[in-house]
Design a protein around this motif. Structure first.
Motif, PDB file in Angstrom:
ATOM      1  N   ARG A  41      37.106  59.281  83.397  1.00 55.93           N
ATOM      2  CA  ARG A  41      37.300  58.012  82.745  1.00 55.93           C
ATOM      3  C   ARG A  41      36.235  57.104  82.985  1.00 55.93           C
ATOM      4  NH1 ARG A  41      42.233  55.270  85.796  1.00 55.93           N
ATOM      5  NH2 ARG A  41      40.533  54.837  87.475  1.00 55.93           N
ATOM      6  N   ARG A  62      49.835  59.830  82.628  1.00 58.84           N
ATOM      7  CA  ARG A  62      49.583  61.331  82.340  1.00 58.84           C
ATOM      8  C   ARG A  62      50.806  61.795  81.702  1.00 58.84           C
ATOM      9  NH1 ARG A  62      48.697  63.357  88.368  1.00 58.84           N
ATOM     10  NH2 ARG A  62      48.870  65.396  87.129  1.00 58.84           N
ATOM     11  N   THR A 109      50.495  56.842  75.483  1.00 57.90           N
ATOM     12  CA  THR A 109      49.092  56.349  75.578  1.00 57.90           C
ATOM     13  C   THR A 109      48.810  55.066  76.199  1.00 57.90           C
ATOM     14  OG1 THR A 109      49.429  55.306  73.554  1.00 57.90           O
ATOM     15  CG2 THR A 109      48.534  57.393  73.515  1.00 57.90           C
ATOM     16  N   ARG A 146      47.248  50.918  82.013  1.00 58.99           N
ATOM     17  CA  ARG A 146      46.467  52.159  81.850  1.00 58.99           C
ATOM     18  C   ARG A 146      46.683  52.652  80.673  1.00 58.99           C
ATOM     19  NH1 ARG A 146      44.972  50.352  85.914  1.00 58.99           N
ATOM     20  NH2 ARG A 146      44.378  51.345  87.887  1.00 58.99           N
ATOM     21  N   THR A 147      45.437  53.199  80.008  1.00 57.15           N
ATOM     22  CA  THR A 147      45.773  53.806  78.544  1.00 57.15           C
ATOM     23  C   THR A 147      44.782  55.186  78.679  1.00 57.15           C
ATOM     24  OG1 THR A 147      45.398  53.521  76.237  1.00 57.15           O
ATOM     25  CG2 THR A 147      43.844  52.364  77.814  1.00 57.15           C
ATOM     26  N   THR A 148      45.332  56.058  77.594  1.00 54.62           N
ATOM     27  CA  THR A 148      44.454  57.307  77.608  1.00 54.62           C
ATOM     28  C   THR A 148      43.232  57.037  76.314  1.00 54.62           C
ATOM     29  OG1 THR A 148      46.129  57.977  76.150  1.00 54.62           O
ATOM     30  CG2 THR A 148      46.340  58.881  78.297  1.00 54.62           C
ATOM     31  N   ASN A 149      43.395  55.942  75.649  1.00 55.81           N
ATOM     32  CA  ASN A 149      42.371  55.659  74.493  1.00 55.81           C
ATOM     33  C   ASN A 149      41.316  55.007  75.215  1.00 55.81           C
ATOM     34  OD1 ASN A 149      41.275  54.658  72.109  1.00 55.81           O
ATOM     35  ND2 ASN A 149      43.024  53.924  71.293  1.00 55.81           N
ATOM     36  N   MET A 184      40.139  51.424  79.663  1.00 52.74           N
ATOM     37  CA  MET A 184      41.237  52.270  80.067  1.00 52.74           C
ATOM     38  C   MET A 184      41.941  51.649  81.038  1.00 52.74           C
ATOM     39  SD  MET A 184      39.330  56.081  79.148  1.00 52.74           S
ATOM     40  CE  MET A 184      40.751  56.934  79.285  1.00 52.74           C
TER      41      MET A 184
END
Length: 348
Positions: free
Chosen positions: A177, A251, A256, A273-276, A300
């Protein structure tokens, strides 16, 4: 690589100049310090003693509450003093590590200007100090301090190497990350020096029953809408739990964005939090909080708080609802009538 270390060499030269008359340095981590802030602060303490013969004290506001962080302090014998025990105004030289002035996440009085600021969050307009070394392209402040130590040829003792390695690992999720080349170099160079048994015990500490109570409450109260999950933790003793639960929930499959809200003292703590990788979570939370509190972060991950002083429980409930609805709008869902409970019809 050469440019990174040239920047580090310049920063070290500048550090020597601004601390020329310093007899005792106060090093402030951010409030409720995480491993990155802790390791960065103790690394600076080691550096100024080994390089310049300057004694220093590492301090923090809030609490060290997360089990992993307490294990880190205990196993690596890291000494940090609560800021309320420190006579701040007796120090002519103060360093901020992993934070910047007037962010609301450190205990430096607004009227005091630090001598040194070392951070990896985006540079703020009002950040002023004789030495400002802010590198938002780095995934961890521990990486910056590792480069300092390596550039000046300081030996890195095993406990410090373990702290720095764990800090980079936890901050970047093992380089997955927001980690750059500098973080990878530091991570790989520190691993052979680290105490592997202590690392394992830090990463897998014993957890109090209260942790599982909060986790249970978080999951039962969590709700989803399309690619977003929101959890309201209620009152917590450890504010970092908001970030810990957000790390867990993001997760989830097809999710996302994750927002967690927790009440700690007079504050409503928020964690995103983001996964992008290009989502700019820091900007999202700043727009979410506005002028009602303090917030900041990276692409992120981001965190902040709102002041809830004087609010009744019902008013706090409404404030949380407002934050949830505003957050949904900021991530592209402007008219949400109903969110589905996370555990509704869940399949294992």
């Amino acid at each position: 690589m050469d440019s990174d270390y040239t920047e580090t060499a310049r920063a070290l030269g500048h550090l020597k100049r601004v601390l020329k008359t310093c007899r005792r340095l106060l090093i402030l981590a951010h409030d409720n310090p995480d491993p990155d802030s802790i390791a960065g602060a103790v690394a600076l303490k080691h550096l100024v003693w080994e390089r310049f013969g300057i004694r220093s004290t590492v301090s923090y506001g809030g609490i060290v509450g997360r089990a992993e962080n307490r294990a880190m302090l205990r196993l690596l014998r890291i000494k940090m003093s609560p800021v309320h025990r420190i006579p701040l105004r007796r120090y002519r030289h103060i360093a901020l590590v992993d934070t910047q002035p007037k962010t609301g996440n450190n205990s430096l009085p607004l009227e005091l200007e630090p001598t040194v600021v070392i951070d990896h969050h985006p540079l703020r307009r009002d950040t002023k100090a004789p030495l400002v070394d802010v590198r938002p392209e780095y995934g961890a402040v521990a990486t910056i301090l590792t480069e300092y130590l390596q550039e000046c040829g300081c030996k890195i003792p095993t406990p410090l190497a373990t702290a720095l390695f764990y800090a980079i690992s936890s901050e970047t999720q093992a380089l997955g990350r927001e980690a750059g080349e500098a973080d990878t170099r530091a991570y790989l160079s520190l691993f052979p020096l680290a105490n592997k048994k202590h690392l394992a015990r830090i990463q897998r500490p014993s957890l109090p029953k209260s942790y599982f109570n909060v986790l249970d409450r978080s999951l039962l109260g969590a709700a989803t809408y399309k690619n977003v999950v929101v959890a309201r933790l209620g009152t917590v003793k450890v504010p970092e739990l908001a970030a810990e639960v957000a790390d867990l929930l993001v997760r989830m499959e097809r999710i996302t964005w994750a927002l967690c809200l927790a009440r700690h003292g007079d504050r409503l703590v928020l964690s995103i939090r983001t996964t992008n990788v290009k989502a700019k979570a820091g900007r999202v939370i700043q727009r979410l909080v506005g002028r009602r509190g303090r917030a900041g972060g990276h692409n992120m991950m981001a965190g902040g708080w709102l002041d809830g002083t004087g609010l009744s429980e019902a008013q706090k409930d409404r404030l949380e609802e407002e934050m949830v609805n505003k957050f949904l709008g900021l991530v592209g869902h402007r008219e949400v009538s109903v969110m589905r409970p996370l555990l509704e019809d869940a399949e294992v």
